[in-house]
Design a protein around this motif. Structure first.
Motif, mmCIF file in Angstrom:
data_model
loop_
_atom_site.group_PDB
_atom_site.id
_atom_site.type_symbol
_atom_site.label_atom_id
_atom_site.label_comp_id
_atom_site.label_asym_id
_atom_site.label_seq_id
_atom_site.Cartn_x
_atom_site.Cartn_y
_atom_site.Cartn_z
ATOM 1 N N ARG A 573 51.434 30.940 -21.737
ATOM 2 C CA ARG A 573 50.454 30.277 -20.879
ATOM 3 C C ARG A 573 50.747 28.774 -20.820
ATOM 4 N N VAL A 574 50.758 28.215 -19.614
ATOM 5 C CA VAL A 574 50.962 26.779 -19.426
ATOM 6 C C VAL A 574 49.582 26.131 -19.421
ATOM 7 N N TYR A 575 49.188 25.585 -20.544
ATOM 8 C CA TYR A 575 47.815 25.131 -20.718
ATOM 9 C C TYR A 575 47.411 24.072 -19.694
ATOM 10 N N TYR A 576 48.274 23.100 -19.470
ATOM 11 C CA TYR A 576 47.887 22.010 -18.578
ATOM 12 C C TYR A 576 47.805 22.437 -17.124
ATOM 13 N N ALA A 577 48.412 23.565 -16.785
ATOM 14 C CA ALA A 577 48.214 24.085 -15.433
ATOM 15 C C ALA A 577 46.738 24.410 -15.222
ATOM 16 N N GLY A 578 46.100 24.935 -16.258
ATOM 17 C CA GLY A 578 44.685 25.236 -16.155
ATOM 18 C C GLY A 578 43.821 24.002 -16.022
ATOM 19 N N ILE A 580 44.829 21.086 -14.322
ATOM 20 C CA ILE A 580 45.057 20.268 -13.123
ATOM 21 C C ILE A 580 45.429 21.071 -11.868
ATOM 22 N N MET A 581 45.751 22.381 -11.996
ATOM 23 C CA MET A 581 46.291 23.104 -10.852
ATOM 24 C C MET A 581 45.324 23.197 -9.677
ATOM 25 N N ASP A 582 44.039 23.305 -9.917
ATOM 26 C CA ASP A 582 43.097 23.358 -8.801
ATOM 27 C C ASP A 582 43.187 22.088 -7.972
ATOM 28 N N ASP A 583 43.388 20.951 -8.637
ATOM 29 C CA ASP A 583 43.526 19.680 -7.923
ATOM 30 C C ASP A 583 44.863 19.602 -7.193
ATOM 31 N N ASP A 615 51.542 32.485 -11.641
ATOM 32 C CA ASP A 615 50.557 32.998 -12.604
ATOM 33 C C ASP A 615 50.267 32.020 -13.737
ATOM 34 N N ARG A 616 50.798 30.816 -13.651
ATOM 35 C CA ARG A 616 50.539 29.733 -14.606
ATOM 36 C C ARG A 616 51.069 30.064 -16.010
ATOM 37 N N THR A 617 52.200 30.738 -16.031
ATOM 38 C CA THR A 617 52.906 31.015 -17.282
ATOM 39 C C THR A 617 54.351 30.569 -17.150
ATOM 40 N N ALA A 618 55.082 30.680 -18.271
ATOM 41 C CA ALA A 618 56.518 30.401 -18.288
ATOM 42 C C ALA A 618 57.247 31.633 -18.823
ATOM 43 N N ASN A 619 56.996 32.770 -18.197
ATOM 44 C CA ASN A 619 57.651 34.025 -18.570
ATOM 45 C C ASN A 619 58.927 34.223 -17.756
ATOM 46 N N LEU A 620 59.704 35.221 -18.130
ATOM 47 C CA LEU A 620 60.971 35.460 -17.441
ATOM 48 C C LEU A 620 60.761 35.747 -15.964
ATOM 49 N N GLU A 621 59.698 36.482 -15.639
ATOM 50 C CA GLU A 621 59.458 36.864 -14.251
ATOM 51 C C GLU A 621 58.677 35.810 -13.477
ATOM 52 N N THR A 622 58.301 34.709 -14.138
ATOM 53 C CA THR A 622 57.543 33.640 -13.489
ATOM 54 C C THR A 622 58.309 33.097 -12.288
ATOM 55 N N GLY A 658 41.660 17.488 -15.465
ATOM 56 C CA GLY A 658 41.485 17.166 -14.056
ATOM 57 C C GLY A 658 42.222 15.914 -13.618
ATOM 58 N N LEU A 659 42.503 15.844 -12.309
ATOM 59 C CA LEU A 659 43.158 14.693 -11.707
ATOM 60 C C LEU A 659 42.161 13.882 -10.881
ATOM 61 N N ARG A 660 42.418 12.622 -10.744
ATOM 62 C CA ARG A 660 41.562 11.736 -9.951
ATOM 63 C C ARG A 660 42.011 11.800 -8.484
ATOM 64 N N VAL A 661 41.547 12.817 -7.822
ATOM 65 C CA VAL A 661 41.975 13.017 -6.429
ATOM 66 C C VAL A 661 40.778 13.053 -5.486
#
Length: 809
Positions: A573-578, A580-583, A615-622, A658-661
């Motif tokens: 799981r890519v934690y920081y994707a959770g 900031i990704m919505d922004d 899918d916000r991971t770093a797996n082989l199939e990502t 979150g990002l300042r957007v």
């Protein structure tokens, strides 16, 4: 018939035994002299993936078996390790070349440093301080390694060192030098070039570290705190211990996930060590160490993570105006001691020349030089004081841990010996107790001394745990605690620890958030900082543990099984994707094109589609969405867009985020970052349909093995570092190494593990890449620990070795 009194029977038996021994010494009935009993003997049984199970009757025999087995798999690596610890790299490989790890310094600088710290007197002192069992262990290891070398001959070695002039037999002194090298890895070994760069004002000196690597200071502080924080430790790790309130069966459960280089000296090696009735432990050891570093026995399992304690102090010397090689202490001038070190250096024509370097030593360490930060001029100089050079207790420490029968016994041994150099300890036992201990060799600078002795200009750095102390007064030397095993360090009992029945964890942050329910606070800055922003790995680890125990992760129940703990690691799981990704996806709305930094107009639609599908991971199939995210993160981290919700000490696991957007300027900057990311992917040669497994890999014998996981700074628990590779893609250089889970149940320890880079560095070995394939597929190997489990392994191969009397020691 004459009967002897019962009291005479022991004497008769003893006499009879002596007679039998005397007869045996005379030879057999034909007069052939009997072979003398071997000085060392061991049995080596290898099970699947080449794991050696080494059994001997005593410490000498155990060391003998370890040395022989390790040489079978990694003789070239050990031979080069001996060269490095003896300061002979420039002699064989040239002065400017470097070792194979990315942090390696030029050979000449390395040689000067290791000749300095491994001078004969220091090595002899280290040897004299070893307890008798540790001496026997080392002497046995030396005998085993040398016997293997003698049996194979230089011409029979792997290609990497076949007939190499730098391969030789080893000595006990060599082993002490290697151990001393490991000890300083948290201190002076990070600052070799800075130590070699120091020279009196006006004197010629070696070039300081290159400007590209040199830190640039900012703000009011004369030094860059981030640079110095990076000198605490080279590696990372994750560790989790679960207790009786968190596991399905109410017994202990442990995850070990150390991150090390995949090449070079710091590779782990799996092994199982047994002295019947005295020792039975299994796990992995740093290469060349004759003991299990991370592992388990029938009662307790443990792992280590590099801690944030500073293992050195810097001292600002006020120089004598008459002589820049003398310094003032309590109003009196003291001369520095000049220590000249000489090494042999291979010239371009193959001849050898002698090069020398002068180090300047003081009562507070060796003078150093850091460009634009800590420079030696006619007024001041700066020294590095590294107490790890006095830590001769590493073998004794790990031996005590290997034989511990509970978390409590493990704790007591660590407190008593204080022999761990730069790693905290996480442990769980069969009774369901867990513990984290941040007990290592740390200079004894309590908070009161820090406040009194850190000059005003360096207080910002001190707040980050980097201490520059006033060297003009003896009152600002580290304290001596009579309870500590060496002068100038904290006693074990005064350092952080936490015992829990639910969980403890660490991912290279300080001891503060070991468990958020019981924060560890109030320690000296040099030991552990609290109220600090936590890394993504710490946050994702704790967040997943808390969700599981609260039953809010969508899985049944509120307890953790071994497969679930393994999943915490390998979910990737890519934690920081959770965070900031919505922004980021908000910036995908609107116009299809955006302008990149180079002025080019870029079509964002394909990239945004991949980001939405990612899918916000770093797996082989990502999919390639991970690549776009990584590029955006690298561009924006630390910019004015971070963070919309700042760090809150009352909510350290969920903040910052979150990002300042919320304003047009923020959205525009983010769209530019996305456009740049598209150009980055094109420059890398990564197509829209690329997967992470096609990009990140390790190459073994011409075959690319895909590797999941990703960089530390993206908040990926399964940390993997990779570098651009020839022909595209990325080649792994460091990260997850010996990955172990141990669960205790009524049948004892149930252990599963995988060594990501496999046991051997020899491409011709069957164990060069076999476990690397396991790691790639997230397959865990069940470790055979009991005699029955070893016997049941159909691949088991057994050899008995005896030390050859003719071999000189």
């Amino acid at each position: 018939m004459t009967l002897l009194p019962r009291s005479h029977l022991p004497l008769l038996r003893a006499s009879g035994a002596a007679m039998l021994l005397a007869l045996a010494a005379c030879g057999d009935k034909n007069g052939t002299p009997a072979e003398p009993a071997p000085k060392y003997a061991a049995e080596i049984r290898r099970t699947a993936y080449g794991i050696p199970h080494i059994k001997a009757d005593d410490d000498g025999g155990l060391g003998y078996g370890i040395g022989y087995a390790y040489a079978q798999d990694n003789v070239c690596l050990m031979a080069e390790r001996i060269v490095t610890a003896n300061g002979e790299r420039a002699k064989y490989f040239g002065p400017e070349a470097r070792g194979i790890t990315e942090d390696a310094v030029p050979n000449l600088a390395s040689d000067f440093y290791y000749r300095l710290i491994n001078e004969p007197e220091a090595v002899a002192n280290a040897w004299q301080q070893q307890p008798a069992p540790m001496r026997a262990l080392v002497e046995g290891y030396v005998a085993g390694y040398n016997q293997y070398l003698d049996e194979r001959g230089k011409g029979g070695l792997p290609d990497a060192c076949k007939n190499a002039p730098w391969v030789r037999s080893m000595s006990s002194a060599d082993m002490m030098k290697i151990i001393r090298r490991y000890a300083v890895e948290g201190g002076g070994a990070h600052l070799i070039e800075e130590l070699v760069a120091a020279a009196p004002p006006g004197a010629a000196a070696p070039a300081p570290p290159s400007p590209a690597a040199a830190p640039r200071r900012g703000g009011a502080s004369p030094i860059d705190p981030q640079y110095w924080q990076e000198q605490h430790a080279r590696f990372g790790s994750n560790g989790v211990a679960l207790g009786k309130d968190a596991t399905e069966n109410g017994q202990g459960l442990l995850l070990a996930n150390p991150h090390n280089f995949w090449q070079g000296d710091f590779r782990f090696y799996q092994l199982h060590l047994t002295i019947p009735g005295k020792l039975d432990t299994m796990g992995a050891s740093l290469g060349g160490m004759p003991m299990v570093s991370i592992g388990f026995n029938k009662d307790v399992a443990w792992t280590h993570t590099n801690n944030t304690s500073s293992h050195f102090t810097v001292h600002q010397l006020q120089l004598d105006p008459r002589d820049p090689t003398s310094y003032m202490v309590d109003g009196k001038s003291q001369p520095m001691t000049r220590k000249r070190v000489e090494v042999e250096v291979r010239q371009p024509d193959g001849s050898l020349a002698t090069r020398s370097h002068d180090f300047y030593q003081t009562d507070v360490g060796v003078v150093m030089h850091v460009s634009d930060q800590l420079e030696w001029n006619r007024k001041v100089a700066y020294t590095l004081l590294d107490p790890s050079m006095g830590n001769h207790r590493m073998l004794e420490q790990w031996r005590a841990m290997n034989s511990a029968r509970s978390v409590n016994e493990l704790r007591d041994g660590i407190d008593r010996i204080v022999g761990l150099p730069w790693v905290g300890t996480i442990a769980a036992d069969k009774e369901g107790k867990t513990m984290y201990m941040d007990v290592t060799v740390v200079p004894n600078v309590p908070l009161a001394k820090e406040k009194a002795c850190v000059p005003e200009a360096f207080r910002d750095a001190a707040a980050g745990g980097v201490l520059v102390l006033d060297g003009s007064t003896s009152a600002c030397r580290p304290d001596n605690d009579p309870a500590a095993p060496q002068s100038g360090i904290f006693a074990g009992a005064s350092l952080p620890r936490l015992e829990r029945d639910d969980f403890v964890q660490n991912s290279n942050d300080s001891a503060w958030m070991t468990n958020p329910a019981a924060p560890l606070t109030g320690f000296p800055s040099i030991v552990s900082l609290d109220a600090q922003q936590q890394s993504g790995r710490t946050r994702v680890g704790i967040a997943q543990l808390q969700a599981r125990l609260a039953g809010t992760d969508g899985l049944p129940g509120r307890r953790i099984s071994m497969p679930q703990l393994q999943g915490l690691l390998f979910s990737n799981r890519v934690y920081y994707a959770g965070q900031i990704m919505d922004d980021v996806l908000r910036a995908c709305d609107g116009e299809r094109q955006a302008r990149a930094a180079n002025g080019a107009m870029v079509d964002l639609a394909p990239a945004c589609a991949k980001l939405r599908a990612w899918d916000r991971t770093a797996n082989l199939e990502t999919n390639i969405g991970f690549g776009y995210f990584a590029s955006v993160w690298d561009q924006l981290y630390g910019s004015s867009l971070f963070w919309a919700v700042p760090f809150n000490v009352a909510d350290p696991i969920s903040t910052p985020r979150g990002l300042r957007v919320d304003d047009p300027a923020g959205v525009s900057a983010l769209r530019t970052a996305l456009a740049n990311a598209v150009l980055d992917m094109e420059a890398n040669g990564w197509g829209l349909n690329s997967t992470w497994g096609e990009i990140q890999h390790t190459e073994r014998n011409g075959k690319r093995i895909p590797i999941h996981g990703g960089l530390y700074n993206y908040g990926i628990y399964n940390a993997i570092v990779s570098k651009p590779a020839a022909g595209g893609g990325r080649e792994v250089s460091e990260g997850g190494s010996y990955v172990q889970t141990v669960m205790f149940d009524r049948n004892g320890p149930q252990a599963q593990a995988v060594l990501s880079y496999s046991q051997s560095v020899d491409p011709a070995s069957p164990h060069y890449a076999d476990q690397t394939g396991l790691f790639s597929s997230k397959t865990w190997h069940t470790l055979p620990f009991t005699e029955a489990q070893i016997a049941a392994d159909a691949t088991t191969k057994r050899i008995s070795i005896r030390h050859k009397a003719k071999q000189a020691q």
